[in-house]
Design a protein around this motif. Structure first.
Motif, short mmCIF file in Angstrom:
data_model
loop_
_atom_site.label_atom_id
_atom_site.label_comp_id
_atom_site.label_asym_id
_atom_site.label_seq_id
_atom_site.Cartn_x
_atom_site.Cartn_y
_atom_site.Cartn_z
N LEU A 61 0.53 -1.84 -0.04
CA LEU A 61 0.27 0.19 0.18
C LEU A 61 0.91 1.08 0.24
N HIS A 62 0.78 2.13 -1.25
CA HIS A 62 1.39 3.72 -1.48
C HIS A 62 0.11 4.51 -1.31
N VAL A 63 0.61 4.81 0.13
CA VAL A 63 -0.46 6.56 0.06
C VAL A 63 0.32 7.69 0.05
N THR A 64 -0.48 8.41 -0.76
CA THR A 64 0.73 10.61 -1.07
C THR A 64 -0.48 11.10 -0.34
N CYS A 65 -0.39 12.37 0.11
CA CYS A 65 -1.18 13.13 0.86
C CYS A 65 0.05 13.96 0.68
N PRO A 66 -0.66 15.43 -0.60
CA PRO A 66 0.10 16.56 -0.91
C PRO A 66 -0.86 17.34 -0.07
N ALA A 67 -0.10 18.05 0.87
CA ALA A 67 -0.37 19.45 0.98
C ALA A 67 0.21 20.18 1.16
N PHE A 68 -0.27 21.53 0.83
CA PHE A 68 0.36 23.08 1.28
C PHE A 68 0.02 23.62 2.65
N VAL A 69 0.73 23.30 2.88
CA VAL A 69 0.41 23.65 4.74
C VAL A 69 0.96 25.90 5.27
N PRO A 70 0.27 26.84 5.53
CA PRO A 70 0.04 28.29 4.91
C PRO A 70 1.32 28.29 6.47
N ILE A 71 2.19 28.38 6.57
CA ILE A 71 2.96 28.39 7.48
C ILE A 71 3.46 29.91 6.99
N GLY A 72 3.38 31.01 8.58
CA GLY A 72 3.37 32.25 8.05
C GLY A 72 2.70 33.11 7.07
N ASN A 73 1.83 32.33 7.00
CA ASN A 73 0.58 33.05 6.18
C ASN A 73 -0.51 34.15 6.94
N SER A 74 -0.12 35.38 6.72
CA SER A 74 -0.82 35.85 6.86
C SER A 74 -2.41 36.12 7.62
N LYS A 75 -2.73 35.08 5.83
CA LYS A 75 -4.12 35.13 5.71
C LYS A 75 -5.06 34.21 6.64
N ASN A 76 -4.51 33.27 6.92
CA ASN A 76 -4.50 31.44 7.35
C ASN A 76 -3.34 31.53 8.18
N THR A 77 -4.14 31.84 9.54
CA THR A 77 -2.90 31.49 11.00
C THR A 77 -2.88 30.02 11.31
N GLY A 78 -4.13 29.57 10.91
CA GLY A 78 -4.50 28.89 12.29
C GLY A 78 -5.33 28.87 13.38
N ILE A 79 -5.20 27.56 13.80
CA ILE A 79 -5.27 27.40 14.89
C ILE A 79 -4.84 26.79 15.90
N VAL A 80 -4.35 27.98 16.95
CA VAL A 80 -3.36 27.79 18.19
C VAL A 80 -3.53 26.96 19.46
N VAL A 81 -2.85 25.72 19.58
CA VAL A 81 -2.73 24.64 19.74
C VAL A 81 -1.57 24.84 20.89
N GLY A 82 -1.85 25.19 22.44
CA GLY A 82 -0.43 25.21 23.23
C GLY A 82 0.44 25.94 23.09
N ASN A 83 1.60 25.29 22.21
CA ASN A 83 2.76 26.14 22.05
C ASN A 83 2.12 25.46 20.56
N ALA A 84 1.71 24.49 19.24
CA ALA A 84 2.03 24.36 18.08
C ALA A 84 0.46 25.13 17.61
N ILE A 85 0.76 25.41 15.95
CA ILE A 85 -0.56 26.01 15.15
C ILE A 85 -1.31 24.70 14.53
N LYS A 86 -3.11 24.41 14.32
CA LYS A 86 -3.37 23.64 13.74
C LYS A 86 -3.80 23.99 12.06
N TYR A 87 -3.45 23.47 11.23
CA TYR A 87 -3.94 23.83 9.59
C TYR A 87 -5.31 23.51 9.40
N GLN A 88 -6.29 23.23 8.94
CA GLN A 88 -7.22 22.29 8.37
C GLN A 88 -6.77 22.41 6.91
N ILE A 89 -6.50 20.96 7.02
CA ILE A 89 -6.64 20.38 5.04
C ILE A 89 -7.12 20.23 3.77
N SER A 90 -7.63 19.00 4.60
CA SER A 90 -9.26 18.42 4.02
C SER A 90 -8.98 18.00 2.55
#
Length: 210
Positions: A174-203
């Motif tokens: 089984l080989h699965v590939t999930c391409p994802a653009f993670v908007p790190i540092g994007n002021s328009k998509n700051t994600g959700i702050v979770v403690g000392n991390a940031i969660k980004y919705q990908i879907s």
């Protein structure tokens, strides 16, 4: 009748019996294989479907042009689209690729059986501490972060087995590939702050190869 003729007669009987046994075994094996192929064709097994739901970034640091450190938690769901076929997942390993280079060590997912139409959700952490990379990859990652987003490929490698009733198939890669653009540092998509991390919705749907 001489002893030689008797021995020859018995040998011929044994040979005929052996030939009949072999022929019977081959016919039985052929019928079983044919039945399995017919059932397989009727059921038409479909590949599992994977979805990358989100990525929580704890650390993504370029400490030198050729050294990257990464800590990311992923949420990945897998759905069995088959109504009559179960799936056994074995030896699943998750890791991250950046610009065609692996930047984390593989993280294992425990073996699991997935029933008909069932959904499993995994949230593995993937790590890479001071991973040496090509110098241009370190520079490129730094630029991508400054520009507001990083393109990753999160990959899953492992084995699966199909279950139809009491029948369980052999192992398939089984080989699965999930391409994802993670908007790190994007002021328009700051994600959700979770403690000392940031969660980004990908879907984002993943490609699956079995």
């Amino acid at each position: 009748m001489s002893d030689d003729k008797v021995c020859s007669h018995h040998k011929n009987k044994r040979r005929k019996l052996l030939r009949r046994c072999c022929a019977g075994f081959l016919i039985l094996a052929f019928l079983v294989l044919l039945a399995v192929l017919i059932i397989w064709a009727i059921l038409q097994p479909k590949e599992p479907r994977f979805l990358l739901q989100d990525a929580t970034v704890f650390n993504l640091n370029v400490s030198a042009p050729n050294v990257i450190s990464t800590t990311i938690q992923l949420t990945i769901s897998s759905r069995n689209p088959n109504s009559r076929i179960g799936i056994y997942y074995e030896r699943l390993r998750v890791y991250a690729n950046y610009n065609n280079q692996q930047i984390t060590t593989p993280t294992g997912i425990p073996p699991v059986y997935q029933g008909h139409k069932d959904v499993n959700i995994w949230s593995p952490f993937i790590f890479g501490a001071n991973v040496p990379v090509a110098p241009y990859n370190g520079l490129l990652l730094g630029q991508d972060k400054s520009n507001g987003g990083v393109n990753f490929k999160f990959k899953i490698d492992g084995r699966v087995k199909w279950k139809v009733g009491a029948f369980v198939s052999g192992r398939y890669h089984l080989h699965v590939t999930c391409p994802a653009f993670v908007p790190i540092g994007n002021s328009k998509n700051t994600g959700i702050v979770v403690g000392n991390a940031i969660k980004y919705q990908i879907s984002r749907s993943c490609s699956v190869d079995v």
